[in-house]
Design a protein around this motif. Structure first.
Motif, PDB file in Angstrom:
ATOM      1  N   ILE A   1      10.079 -13.912  17.214  1.00 42.10           N
ATOM      2  CA  ILE A   1      10.807 -14.211  15.984  1.00 42.10           C
ATOM      3  C   ILE A   1      10.196 -13.352  14.885  1.00 42.10           C
ATOM      4  O   ILE A   1       8.974 -13.354  14.682  1.00 42.10           O
ATOM      5  N   LEU A   2      11.025 -12.606  14.203  1.00 49.24           N
ATOM      6  CA  LEU A   2      10.567 -11.676  13.177  1.00 49.24           C
ATOM      7  C   LEU A   2      10.700 -12.330  11.806  1.00 49.24           C
ATOM      8  O   LEU A   2      11.793 -12.754  11.419  1.00 49.24           O
ATOM      9  N   LEU A   3       9.596 -12.422  11.094  1.00 50.08           N
ATOM     10  CA  LEU A   3       9.579 -13.033   9.765  1.00 50.08           C
ATOM     11  C   LEU A   3       9.507 -11.922   8.728  1.00 50.08           C
ATOM     12  O   LEU A   3       8.453 -11.303   8.540  1.00 50.08           O
ATOM     13  N   GLY A   4      10.625 -11.656   8.071  1.00 52.04           N
ATOM     14  CA  GLY A   4      10.703 -10.553   7.129  1.00 52.04           C
ATOM     15  C   GLY A   4      10.108 -10.891   5.777  1.00 52.04           C
ATOM     16  O   GLY A   4       9.932 -12.056   5.415  1.00 52.04           O
ATOM     17  N   ILE A   5       9.801  -9.853   5.030  1.00 47.16           N
ATOM     18  CA  ILE A   5       9.217 -10.011   3.701  1.00 47.16           C
ATOM     19  C   ILE A   5       9.783  -8.913   2.809  1.00 47.16           C
ATOM     20  O   ILE A   5      10.357  -7.928   3.284  1.00 47.16           O
ATOM     21  N   ASP A   6       9.615  -9.062   1.520  1.00 49.11           N
ATOM     22  CA  ASP A   6      10.069  -8.070   0.555  1.00 49.11           C
ATOM     23  C   ASP A   6       8.876  -7.665  -0.307  1.00 49.11           C
ATOM     24  O   ASP A   6       7.811  -8.288  -0.232  1.00 49.11           O
ATOM     25  N   ILE A   7       9.042  -6.658  -1.110  1.00 51.63           N
ATOM     26  CA  ILE A   7       7.987  -6.191  -2.002  1.00 51.63           C
ATOM     27  C   ILE A   7       8.512  -6.180  -3.435  1.00 51.63           C
ATOM     28  O   ILE A   7       9.724  -6.203  -3.660  1.00 51.63           O
ATOM     29  N   PRO A   8       7.619  -6.145  -4.435  1.00 50.14           N
ATOM     30  CA  PRO A   8       8.044  -6.221  -5.842  1.00 50.14           C
ATOM     31  C   PRO A   8       8.967  -5.075  -6.253  1.00 50.14           C
ATOM     32  O   PRO A   8       8.903  -3.968  -5.687  1.00 50.14           O
ATOM     33  N   PRO A   9       9.812  -5.315  -7.255  1.00 53.60           N
ATOM     34  CA  PRO A   9      10.769  -4.300  -7.721  1.00 53.60           C
ATOM     35  C   PRO A   9      10.129  -3.015  -8.240  1.00 53.60           C
ATOM     36  O   PRO A   9      10.757  -1.957  -8.198  1.00 53.60           O
TER      37      PRO A   9
ATOM     38  N   ALA B   1      14.686   2.450  -3.770  1.00 58.63           N
ATOM     39  CA  ALA B   1      14.805   3.245  -2.543  1.00 58.63           C
ATOM     40  C   ALA B   1      13.756   2.835  -1.519  1.00 58.63           C
ATOM     41  O   ALA B   1      14.065   2.668  -0.320  1.00 58.63           O
ATOM     42  N   TYR B   2      12.519   2.670  -1.975  1.00 56.29           N
ATOM     43  CA  TYR B   2      11.453   2.261  -1.048  1.00 56.29           C
ATOM     44  C   TYR B   2      11.671   0.833  -0.561  1.00 56.29           C
ATOM     45  O   TYR B   2      11.477   0.535   0.629  1.00 56.29           O
ATOM     46  N   ARG B   3      12.096  -0.054  -1.464  1.00 52.81           N
ATOM     47  CA  ARG B   3      12.361  -1.445  -1.070  1.00 52.81           C
ATOM     48  C   ARG B   3      13.456  -1.506  -0.022  1.00 52.81           C
ATOM     49  O   ARG B   3      13.352  -2.258   0.954  1.00 52.81           O
ATOM     50  N   ASP B   4      14.515  -0.726  -0.214  1.00 50.68           N
ATOM     51  CA  ASP B   4      15.609  -0.730   0.754  1.00 50.68           C
ATOM     52  C   ASP B   4      15.135  -0.234   2.119  1.00 50.68           C
ATOM     53  O   ASP B   4      15.470  -0.817   3.158  1.00 50.68           O
ATOM     54  N   ALA B   5      14.346   0.844   2.101  1.00 51.13           N
ATOM     55  CA  ALA B   5      13.829   1.378   3.357  1.00 51.13           C
ATOM     56  C   ALA B   5      12.898   0.377   4.036  1.00 51.13           C
ATOM     57  O   ALA B   5      12.897   0.235   5.267  1.00 51.13           O
ATOM     58  N   PHE B   6      12.139  -0.328   3.213  1.00 49.68           N
ATOM     59  CA  PHE B   6      11.182  -1.315   3.726  1.00 49.68           C
ATOM     60  C   PHE B   6      11.899  -2.488   4.393  1.00 49.68           C
ATOM     61  O   PHE B   6      11.618  -2.835   5.548  1.00 49.68           O
ATOM     62  N   THR B   7      12.831  -3.115   3.676  1.00 48.04           N
ATOM     63  CA  THR B   7      13.501  -4.291   4.220  1.00 48.04           C
ATOM     64  C   THR B   7      14.433  -3.937   5.376  1.00 48.04           C
ATOM     65  O   THR B   7      14.654  -4.762   6.276  1.00 48.04           O
ATOM     66  N   THR B   8      14.958  -2.721   5.378  1.00 44.02           N
ATOM     67  CA  THR B   8      15.839  -2.291   6.459  1.00 44.02           C
ATOM     68  C   THR B   8      15.109  -2.274   7.797  1.00 44.02           C
ATOM     69  O   THR B   8      15.724  -2.496   8.852  1.00 44.02           O
ATOM     70  N   VAL B   9      13.810  -2.033   7.758  1.00 43.60           N
ATOM     71  CA  VAL B   9      13.017  -2.006   8.995  1.00 43.60           C
ATOM     72  C   VAL B   9      13.181  -3.309   9.762  1.00 43.60           C
ATOM     73  O   VAL B   9      13.403  -3.304  10.981  1.00 43.60           O
ATOM     74  N   PHE B  10      13.083  -4.433   9.072  1.00 43.18           N
ATOM     75  CA  PHE B  10      13.168  -5.738   9.736  1.00 43.18           C
ATOM     76  C   PHE B  10      14.550  -5.960  10.347  1.00 43.18           C
ATOM     77  O   PHE B  10      14.674  -6.431  11.485  1.00 43.18           O
TER      78      PHE B  10
ATOM     79  N   ARG C   1       0.823  -1.216   0.000  1.00 46.85           N
ATOM     80  CA  ARG C   1       0.000   0.000   0.000  1.00 46.85           C
ATOM     81  C   ARG C   1       0.854   1.262   0.000  1.00 46.85           C
ATOM     82  O   ARG C   1       0.322   2.371   0.013  1.00 46.85           O
ATOM     83  N   GLY C   2       2.165   1.068  -0.005  1.00 42.05           N
ATOM     84  CA  GLY C   2       3.058   2.218  -0.045  1.00 42.05           C
ATOM     85  C   GLY C   2       3.062   3.047   1.222  1.00 42.05           C
ATOM     86  O   GLY C   2       3.369   4.247   1.190  1.00 42.05           O
ATOM     87  N   LEU C   3       2.740   2.431   2.358  1.00 38.05           N
ATOM     88  CA  LEU C   3       2.719   3.163   3.618  1.00 38.05           C
ATOM     89  C   LEU C   3       4.145   3.500   4.063  1.00 38.05           C
ATOM     90  O   LEU C   3       5.094   2.782   3.721  1.00 38.05           O
ATOM     91  N   PRO C   4       4.329   4.545   4.813  1.00 39.27           N
ATOM     92  CA  PRO C   4       5.675   4.949   5.239  1.00 39.27           C
ATOM     93  C   PRO C   4       6.360   3.851   6.064  1.00 39.27           C
ATOM     94  O   PRO C   4       5.770   3.357   7.033  1.00 39.27           O
ATOM     95  N   PRO C   5       7.575   3.456   5.708  1.00 35.59           N
ATOM     96  CA  PRO C   5       8.292   2.439   6.485  1.00 35.59           C
ATOM     97  C   PRO C   5       8.467   2.820   7.950  1.00 35.59           C
ATOM     98  O   PRO C   5       8.482   1.942   8.823  1.00 35.59           O
ATOM     99  N   GLY C   6       8.584   4.118   8.234  1.00 37.14           N
ATOM    100  CA  GLY C   6       8.724   4.545   9.617  1.00 37.14           C
ATOM    101  C   GLY C   6       7.507   4.200  10.463  1.00 37.14           C
ATOM    102  O   GLY C   6       7.635   3.823  11.624  1.00 37.14           O
TER     103      GLY C   6
ATOM    104  N   TYR D   1       8.182  -1.080  -7.015  1.00 31.48           N
ATOM    105  CA  TYR D   1       7.998  -0.053  -5.992  1.00 31.48           C
ATOM    106  C   TYR D   1       9.216   0.859  -5.880  1.00 31.48           C
ATOM    107  O   TYR D   1       9.185   1.834  -5.140  1.00 31.48           O
ATOM    108  N   GLY D   2      10.269   0.506  -6.606  1.00 24.80           N
ATOM    109  CA  GLY D   2      11.468   1.338  -6.593  1.00 24.80           C
ATOM    110  C   GLY D   2      12.460   0.863  -5.549  1.00 24.80           C
ATOM    111  O   GLY D   2      12.076   0.444  -4.461  1.00 24.80           O
TER     112      GLY D   2
END
Length: 228
Positions: free
Chosen positions: A141-149, A154-163, A115-120, A151-152
């Motif tokens: 236990i944190l189960l991480g996920i990724d999103i499709p390319p 920069a957003y993917r990096d910010a997203f996955t960095t959260v986990f 949904r493109g919500l802010p990673p913060g 989305y850009g």
């Protein structure tokens, strides 16, 4: 009087035998009760990836996990298709109060990303859930996920960095990508390209298992006997 003595002895022996039977039954009851109470509880907080979207519930990886544990632990699947970290943060306190989990597997964030919500904001919601779980004495236990390319990067990096950041900050075990070796295999994904098929569910469990197994052993669960 002499004839009455054997009768009294028989009555005494009968009473002793009855008491022994009662003690044995009580011990068996108490043992089974303690065993039932001692079983650890695993709470899975996820979205459609853990809610068996598009397949039979019995085919989902959470059900496969429960089967592998073979009643050595109680597995509660509180996953809801479409769930975001906002909804998860709202629901979790009541679930923790109800089930008092020993282990919480946190699999949320994918719908935030789609949904493109802010990673913060996602990070704040996940942090709230982690703290709620830990304050109740549960391991997370944190189960991480990724999103499709698309989305850009920069957003993917910010997203996955959260986990990764949350895993470091709260000293959690992290599964970096729940769909590792699955997401890019068309035969393991449904036609929407987002949800895994029934055939992929054992592989998802295999991705989770190495992170989960040490915690299960801490709970006294014999894991090696339950793997196929």
């Amino acid at each position: 009087m002499k004839r009455g003595i054997p009768v009294a002895k028989r009555e005494l022996r009968g009473m002793v035998t009855a008491w022994l039977v009662l003690l044995i039954l009580a011990a068996c009851f108490n043992t089974s009760t303690v065993w039932a109470q001692a079983r650890p509880t695993l709470l899975v907080m996820g979205d459609s990836l853990s809610a068996a979207y598009g397949i039979e519930q019995t085919q989902g990886w959470v059900t496969l996990l429960a089967e592998r544990l073979d009643e050595q632990a109680k597995v509660v699947n509180a996953s809801i298709s479409g769930e975001t970290t906002i909804g998860g943060a709202q629901r979790l306190p009541a679930l923790v109060g109800q089930y008092d989990p020993d282990i919480v597997l946190l699999e949320l964030g994918g719908n935030d990303g789609l949904r493109g919500l802010p990673p913060g904001r996602m990070r704040a919601n996940l942090a709230e859930m982690i703290e709620t779980s830990q304050q109740a004495g549960a391991k997370v236990i944190l189960l991480g996920i990724d999103i499709p390319p698309n989305y850009g990067q920069a957003y993917r990096d910010a997203f996955t960095t959260v986990f990764h950041d949350l895993a470091v900050s709260y000293e959690l075990t992290l599964v970096p990508f729940l769909l590792e070796n699955i997401a890019l295999k068309r035969q393991l994904m449904q036609s929407d390209g987002i949800h895994p098929t029934a055939a992929a569910q054992p592989a998802i469990l295999d991705n989770v298992w190495p992170a989960l197994e040490p915690y299960l052993k801490q709970q006294g669960i014999e894991t090696a006997l339950n793997q196929e």
